[in-house]
Design a protein around this motif. Structure first.
Motif, PDB file in Angstrom:
ATOM      1  N   TRP A   1       1.114  -0.763   0.099  1.00  0.00           N
ATOM      2  CA  TRP A   1       0.124   0.221   0.223  1.00  0.00           C
ATOM      3  C   TRP A   1       1.062   1.170  -0.077  1.00  0.00           C
ATOM      4  CZ3 TRP A   1      -5.469  -1.035   0.599  1.00  0.00           C
ATOM      5  CH2 TRP A   1      -5.553  -2.201   1.037  1.00  0.00           C
ATOM      6  N   TYR A   2       0.584   2.355  -0.613  1.00  0.00           N
ATOM      7  CA  TYR A   2       1.092   3.715  -0.994  1.00  0.00           C
ATOM      8  C   TYR A   2       0.370   4.578  -0.014  1.00  0.00           C
ATOM      9  CZ  TYR A   2       3.391   7.558  -2.058  1.00  0.00           C
ATOM     10  OH  TYR A   2       3.899   9.458  -2.040  1.00  0.00           O
ATOM     11  N   ASN A   3       1.466   5.050   1.214  1.00  0.00           N
ATOM     12  CA  ASN A   3       0.862   5.804   2.218  1.00  0.00           C
ATOM     13  C   ASN A   3       0.916   7.373   1.627  1.00  0.00           C
ATOM     14  OD1 ASN A   3       0.170   7.617   4.521  1.00  0.00           O
ATOM     15  ND2 ASN A   3       0.270   5.408   6.280  1.00  0.00           N
ATOM     16  N   THR A   4      -0.326   7.791   1.113  1.00  0.00           N
ATOM     17  CA  THR A   4      -0.556   9.207   0.779  1.00  0.00           C
ATOM     18  C   THR A   4       0.341  10.657   2.226  1.00  0.00           C
ATOM     19  OG1 THR A   4      -2.223   9.962   1.271  1.00  0.00           O
ATOM     20  CG2 THR A   4      -2.130   8.797  -0.624  1.00  0.00           C
ATOM     21  N   GLU A   5       0.190   9.778   2.852  1.00  0.00           N
ATOM     22  CA  GLU A   5       0.517  10.798   4.116  1.00  0.00           C
ATOM     23  C   GLU A   5       1.690  10.333   4.166  1.00  0.00           C
ATOM     24  OE1 GLU A   5      -1.796  12.475   8.767  1.00  0.00           O
ATOM     25  OE2 GLU A   5      -0.915  10.423   8.662  1.00  0.00           O
TER      26      GLU A   5
ATOM     27  N   GLY B   1       4.015   9.668   2.494  1.00  0.00           N
ATOM     28  CA  GLY B   1       4.687   9.140   1.339  1.00  0.00           C
ATOM     29  C   GLY B   1       6.199   7.189   1.146  1.00  0.00           C
ATOM     30  N   GLU B   2       5.281   6.366   2.174  1.00  0.00           N
ATOM     31  CA  GLU B   2       5.940   5.502   1.916  1.00  0.00           C
ATOM     32  C   GLU B   2       4.830   4.286   2.019  1.00  0.00           C
ATOM     33  OE1 GLU B   2       9.350   5.235   4.096  1.00  0.00           O
ATOM     34  OE2 GLU B   2       9.380   6.954   3.261  1.00  0.00           O
ATOM     35  N   VAL B   3       5.601   2.593   1.448  1.00  0.00           N
ATOM     36  CA  VAL B   3       4.946   2.156   1.140  1.00  0.00           C
ATOM     37  C   VAL B   3       4.954   1.175   2.054  1.00  0.00           C
ATOM     38  CG1 VAL B   3       5.245  -0.248  -0.459  1.00  0.00           C
ATOM     39  CG2 VAL B   3       5.864   1.987  -1.320  1.00  0.00           C
ATOM     40  N   GLU B   4       3.562   0.374   2.186  1.00  0.00           N
ATOM     41  CA  GLU B   4       3.933  -0.300   3.552  1.00  0.00           C
ATOM     42  C   GLU B   4       3.499  -1.572   3.015  1.00  0.00           C
ATOM     43  OE1 GLU B   4       0.100   1.413   6.205  1.00  0.00           O
ATOM     44  OE2 GLU B   4       1.357   2.854   6.397  1.00  0.00           O
ATOM     45  N   GLU B   5       3.831  -2.637   3.794  1.00  0.00           N
ATOM     46  CA  GLU B   5       3.893  -4.287   3.608  1.00  0.00           C
ATOM     47  C   GLU B   5       2.704  -4.223   4.413  1.00  0.00           C
ATOM     48  OE1 GLU B   5       7.120  -6.717   3.880  1.00  0.00           O
ATOM     49  OE2 GLU B   5       8.418  -5.367   3.290  1.00  0.00           O
ATOM     50  N   GLY B   6       1.523  -4.827   3.369  1.00  0.00           N
ATOM     51  CA  GLY B   6       0.140  -5.236   4.443  1.00  0.00           C
ATOM     52  C   GLY B   6      -0.238  -3.258   4.785  1.00  0.00           C
ATOM     53  N   ARG B   7      -2.024  -3.513   5.029  1.00  0.00           N
ATOM     54  CA  ARG B   7      -2.270  -2.613   5.487  1.00  0.00           C
ATOM     55  C   ARG B   7      -2.291  -2.191   6.935  1.00  0.00           C
ATOM     56  NH1 ARG B   7      -9.034  -1.911   4.930  1.00  0.00           N
ATOM     57  NH2 ARG B   7      -8.066  -4.383   5.267  1.00  0.00           N
ATOM     58  N   ARG B   8      -1.673  -1.574   7.139  1.00  0.00           N
ATOM     59  CA  ARG B   8      -1.442  -0.614   8.712  1.00  0.00           C
ATOM     60  C   ARG B   8      -1.787   0.876   9.052  1.00  0.00           C
ATOM     61  NH1 ARG B   8       4.866  -2.276   7.423  1.00  0.00           N
ATOM     62  NH2 ARG B   8       4.607  -0.006   7.411  1.00  0.00           N
ATOM     63  N   SER B   9      -2.048   1.045   8.161  1.00  0.00           N
ATOM     64  CA  SER B   9      -2.726   2.521   8.669  1.00  0.00           C
ATOM     65  C   SER B   9      -4.355   2.574   8.191  1.00  0.00           C
ATOM     66  CB  SER B   9      -1.966   3.575   7.999  1.00  0.00           C
ATOM     67  OG  SER B   9      -0.778   3.951   8.073  1.00  0.00           O
ATOM     68  N   SER B  10      -4.493   3.696   8.200  1.00  0.00           N
ATOM     69  CA  SER B  10      -6.081   4.582   8.326  1.00  0.00           C
ATOM     70  C   SER B  10      -5.954   3.864   6.580  1.00  0.00           C
ATOM     71  CB  SER B  10      -6.625   5.251   8.669  1.00  0.00           C
ATOM     72  OG  SER B  10      -7.647   6.029   8.386  1.00  0.00           O
ATOM     73  N   TRP B  11      -7.562   3.850   6.458  1.00  0.00           N
ATOM     74  CA  TRP B  11      -7.790   3.698   5.114  1.00  0.00           C
ATOM     75  C   TRP B  11      -7.680   5.103   4.154  1.00  0.00           C
ATOM     76  CZ3 TRP B  11     -11.968   6.097   2.382  1.00  0.00           C
ATOM     77  CH2 TRP B  11     -13.243   6.570   3.298  1.00  0.00           C
ATOM     78  N   THR B  12      -7.441   6.087   4.826  1.00  0.00           N
ATOM     79  CA  THR B  12      -8.077   7.323   4.482  1.00  0.00           C
ATOM     80  C   THR B  12      -7.030   7.624   3.891  1.00  0.00           C
ATOM     81  OG1 THR B  12      -8.149   8.717   6.957  1.00  0.00           O
ATOM     82  CG2 THR B  12     -10.078   8.152   5.760  1.00  0.00           C
TER      83      THR B  12
ATOM     84  N   GLY C   1      -4.098   1.581  -2.848  1.00  0.00           N
ATOM     85  CA  GLY C   1      -3.827  -0.063  -2.885  1.00  0.00           C
ATOM     86  C   GLY C   1      -4.523  -0.767  -2.730  1.00  0.00           C
ATOM     87  N   PRO C   2      -4.509  -1.819  -2.646  1.00  0.00           N
ATOM     88  CA  PRO C   2      -3.487  -2.489  -2.797  1.00  0.00           C
ATOM     89  C   PRO C   2      -2.464  -2.991  -4.180  1.00  0.00           C
ATOM     90  CG  PRO C   2      -5.402  -4.430  -2.822  1.00  0.00           C
ATOM     91  CD  PRO C   2      -5.639  -3.074  -2.910  1.00  0.00           C
ATOM     92  N   TYR C   3      -1.520  -3.209  -4.441  1.00  0.00           N
ATOM     93  CA  TYR C   3      -0.516  -3.183  -5.168  1.00  0.00           C
ATOM     94  C   TYR C   3       0.193  -4.390  -5.040  1.00  0.00           C
ATOM     95  CZ  TYR C   3      -1.334   1.116  -6.276  1.00  0.00           C
ATOM     96  OH  TYR C   3      -1.935   2.699  -6.317  1.00  0.00           O
ATOM     97  N   ALA C   4       0.461  -5.334  -5.964  1.00  0.00           N
ATOM     98  CA  ALA C   4       1.020  -7.245  -6.316  1.00  0.00           C
ATOM     99  C   ALA C   4       2.534  -6.707  -6.071  1.00  0.00           C
ATOM    100  CB  ALA C   4       1.191  -7.686  -6.781  1.00  0.00           C
TER     101      ALA C   4
END
Length: 61
Positions: A8-12, A14-25, A29-32
């Motif tokens: 997932w790309y975190n727009t707040e 600017g980092e890529v996260e493995e698995g969804r850890r942050s708020s969906w807002t 993503g998700p991306y493969a």
């Protein structure tokens, strides 16, 4: 539930996260793959520009 890793790309942050850890807002993503997630903003910009061009062509018919 999928067993494949998702990114997932975190727009707040600017980092890529493995698995969804942050708020969906704040997530795109998700991306493969990590590489796809890193290009999330560029991909979205490209899609938006294409849609805007399609809309303009439709309006001018």
């Amino acid at each position: 539930m999928t067993t494949e890793q998702q990114y997932w790309y975190n727009t707040e942050t600017g980092e890529v996260e493995e698995g969804r850890r942050s708020s969906w807002t704040h997530l795109m993503g998700p991306y493969a793959s990590r590489a796809e997630a890193q290009q999330a903003l560029d991909s979205a910009k490209s899609r938006n520009e294409s849609w805007e061009q399609d809309d303009e062509e439709w309006r001018n018919k």
